[in-house]
Design a protein around this motif. Sequence first.
Motif, PDB file in Angstrom:
ATOM      1  N   LYS A   1      53.457  48.046  32.690  1.00 15.73           N
ATOM      2  CA  LYS A   1      53.277  46.621  32.953  1.00 15.73           C
ATOM      3  C   LYS A   1      51.836  46.264  33.320  1.00 15.73           C
ATOM      4  O   LYS A   1      51.280  45.301  32.818  1.00 15.73           O
ATOM      5  CB  LYS A   1      54.219  46.201  34.088  1.00 15.73           C
ATOM      6  CG  LYS A   1      54.224  44.723  34.370  1.00 15.73           C
ATOM      7  CD  LYS A   1      54.967  44.345  35.651  1.00 15.73           C
ATOM      8  CE  LYS A   1      56.400  44.701  35.632  1.00 15.73           C
ATOM      9  NZ  LYS A   1      57.156  44.099  36.762  1.00 15.73           N
ATOM     10  N   SER A   2      51.208  47.053  34.199  1.00 13.23           N
ATOM     11  CA  SER A   2      49.862  46.689  34.645  1.00 13.23           C
ATOM     12  C   SER A   2      48.839  46.793  33.522  1.00 13.23           C
ATOM     13  O   SER A   2      47.963  45.936  33.390  1.00 13.23           O
ATOM     14  CB  SER A   2      49.435  47.518  35.857  1.00 13.23           C
ATOM     15  OG  SER A   2      49.398  48.884  35.537  1.00 13.23           O
TER      16      SER A   2
ATOM     17  N   TRP B   1      50.535  34.475  34.188  1.00 10.02           N
ATOM     18  CA  TRP B   1      50.653  35.920  34.373  1.00 10.02           C
ATOM     19  C   TRP B   1      51.729  36.271  35.395  1.00 10.02           C
ATOM     20  O   TRP B   1      52.407  37.292  35.243  1.00 10.02           O
ATOM     21  CB  TRP B   1      49.305  36.510  34.751  1.00 10.02           C
ATOM     22  CG  TRP B   1      48.207  36.101  33.826  1.00 10.02           C
ATOM     23  CD1 TRP B   1      47.024  35.517  34.173  1.00 10.02           C
ATOM     24  CD2 TRP B   1      48.166  36.220  32.392  1.00 10.02           C
ATOM     25  NE1 TRP B   1      46.262  35.275  33.050  1.00 10.02           N
ATOM     26  CE2 TRP B   1      46.936  35.690  31.946  1.00 10.02           C
ATOM     27  CE3 TRP B   1      49.056  36.712  31.437  1.00 10.02           C
ATOM     28  CZ2 TRP B   1      46.574  35.648  30.609  1.00 10.02           C
ATOM     29  CZ3 TRP B   1      48.707  36.667  30.095  1.00 10.02           C
ATOM     30  CH2 TRP B   1      47.474  36.145  29.692  1.00 10.02           C
ATOM     31  N   SER B   2      51.892  35.447  36.427  1.00 13.24           N
ATOM     32  CA  SER B   2      52.918  35.749  37.428  1.00 13.24           C
ATOM     33  C   SER B   2      54.318  35.638  36.826  1.00 13.24           C
ATOM     34  O   SER B   2      55.212  36.407  37.177  1.00 13.24           O
ATOM     35  CB  SER B   2      52.770  34.856  38.662  1.00 13.24           C
ATOM     36  OG  SER B   2      52.871  33.497  38.316  1.00 13.24           O
TER      37      SER B   2
ATOM     38  N   GLU C   1      58.768  47.882  34.321  1.00 13.57           N
ATOM     39  CA  GLU C   1      57.577  48.620  34.783  1.00 13.57           C
ATOM     40  C   GLU C   1      57.033  49.522  33.689  1.00 13.57           C
ATOM     41  O   GLU C   1      55.830  49.682  33.561  1.00 13.57           O
ATOM     42  CB  GLU C   1      57.897  49.453  36.032  1.00 13.57           C
ATOM     43  CG  GLU C   1      57.957  48.676  37.309  1.00 13.57           C
ATOM     44  CD  GLU C   1      56.640  48.009  37.691  1.00 13.57           C
ATOM     45  OE1 GLU C   1      55.554  48.584  37.440  1.00 13.57           O
ATOM     46  OE2 GLU C   1      56.708  46.901  38.247  1.00 13.57           O
TER      47      GLU C   1
ATOM     48  N   THR D   1      45.078  39.659  29.964  1.00 14.04           N
ATOM     49  CA  THR D   1      44.146  38.845  30.751  1.00 14.04           C
ATOM     50  C   THR D   1      42.710  39.036  30.274  1.00 14.04           C
ATOM     51  O   THR D   1      41.903  38.118  30.371  1.00 14.04           O
ATOM     52  CB  THR D   1      44.240  39.163  32.258  1.00 14.04           C
ATOM     53  OG1 THR D   1      43.972  40.542  32.481  1.00 14.04           O
ATOM     54  CG2 THR D   1      45.606  38.799  32.801  1.00 14.04           C
TER      55      THR D   1
ATOM     56  N   VAL E   1      54.907  38.856  34.295  1.00 18.59           N
ATOM     57  CA  VAL E   1      55.266  40.149  34.882  1.00 18.59           C
ATOM     58  C   VAL E   1      56.725  40.198  35.336  1.00 18.59           C
ATOM     59  O   VAL E   1      57.303  41.286  35.413  1.00 18.59           O
ATOM     60  CB  VAL E   1      54.308  40.577  36.017  1.00 18.59           C
ATOM     61  CG1 VAL E   1      52.901  40.770  35.485  1.00 18.59           C
ATOM     62  CG2 VAL E   1      54.343  39.612  37.168  1.00 18.59           C
TER      63      VAL E   1
ATOM     64  N   LEU F   1      49.413  43.822  31.202  1.00 14.95           N
ATOM     65  CA  LEU F   1      48.886  42.598  31.808  1.00 14.95           C
ATOM     66  C   LEU F   1      47.366  42.551  31.682  1.00 14.95           C
ATOM     67  O   LEU F   1      46.802  41.528  31.288  1.00 14.95           O
ATOM     68  CB  LEU F   1      49.314  42.512  33.268  1.00 14.95           C
ATOM     69  CG  LEU F   1      48.826  41.283  34.016  1.00 14.95           C
ATOM     70  CD1 LEU F   1      49.389  40.002  33.409  1.00 14.95           C
ATOM     71  CD2 LEU F   1      49.202  41.384  35.488  1.00 14.95           C
ATOM     72  N   GLN F   2      46.695  43.648  31.984  1.00 13.05           N
ATOM     73  CA  GLN F   2      45.231  43.673  31.877  1.00 13.05           C
ATOM     74  C   GLN F   2      44.781  43.447  30.444  1.00 13.05           C
ATOM     75  O   GLN F   2      43.808  42.725  30.194  1.00 13.05           O
ATOM     76  CB  GLN F   2      44.666  44.983  32.406  1.00 13.05           C
ATOM     77  CG  GLN F   2      43.150  44.989  32.403  1.00 13.05           C
ATOM     78  CD  GLN F   2      42.563  46.253  32.988  1.00 13.05           C
ATOM     79  OE1 GLN F   2      43.276  47.116  33.511  1.00 13.05           O
ATOM     80  NE2 GLN F   2      41.252  46.372  32.897  1.00 13.05           N
TER      81      GLN F   2
END
Length: 127
Positions: free
Chosen positions: A48-49, A23-24, A32, A56, A27, A52-53
């Motif tokens: 982006k957030s 994940w790092s 963004e 995950t 991103v 990512l969620q």
Amino acid sequence: MDDTAETRQIAVAYVESLEQRDWSRLVTLLAEDVVYEMPQTRERIRGKSAFLQFNTDYPGDWHLRIRHVVADDRLAALWLDVRVDADRQDACVWVEVGEQGLINRITDYWPEPYDPPPGREHLVERW
């Protein structure tokens, strides 16, 4: 490195990051304001957030393998072998890379339309 080679490298790194659950790394590849769309479920994720969620939290033991990549300038298409638990299917992914060298749009194409699974309504908008 020219734009086509860079776009190809970014597209491959995108899939590898997802497969490895890195994940790092993922991103660092995304703008963004990245937009992720799945036309078969009519879902769109912005930012982006949230993207990512979405990844995950995605259920099941899923795996991605690149079968073929085509890149031209700042656009790339990937043909993927996708496995979720015991189910396998092909998928195509369209990746657009902005001038800053970050992915700003991703479109996943699946073989057939389907209803999205519950639990991700807070991350997506439907159209």
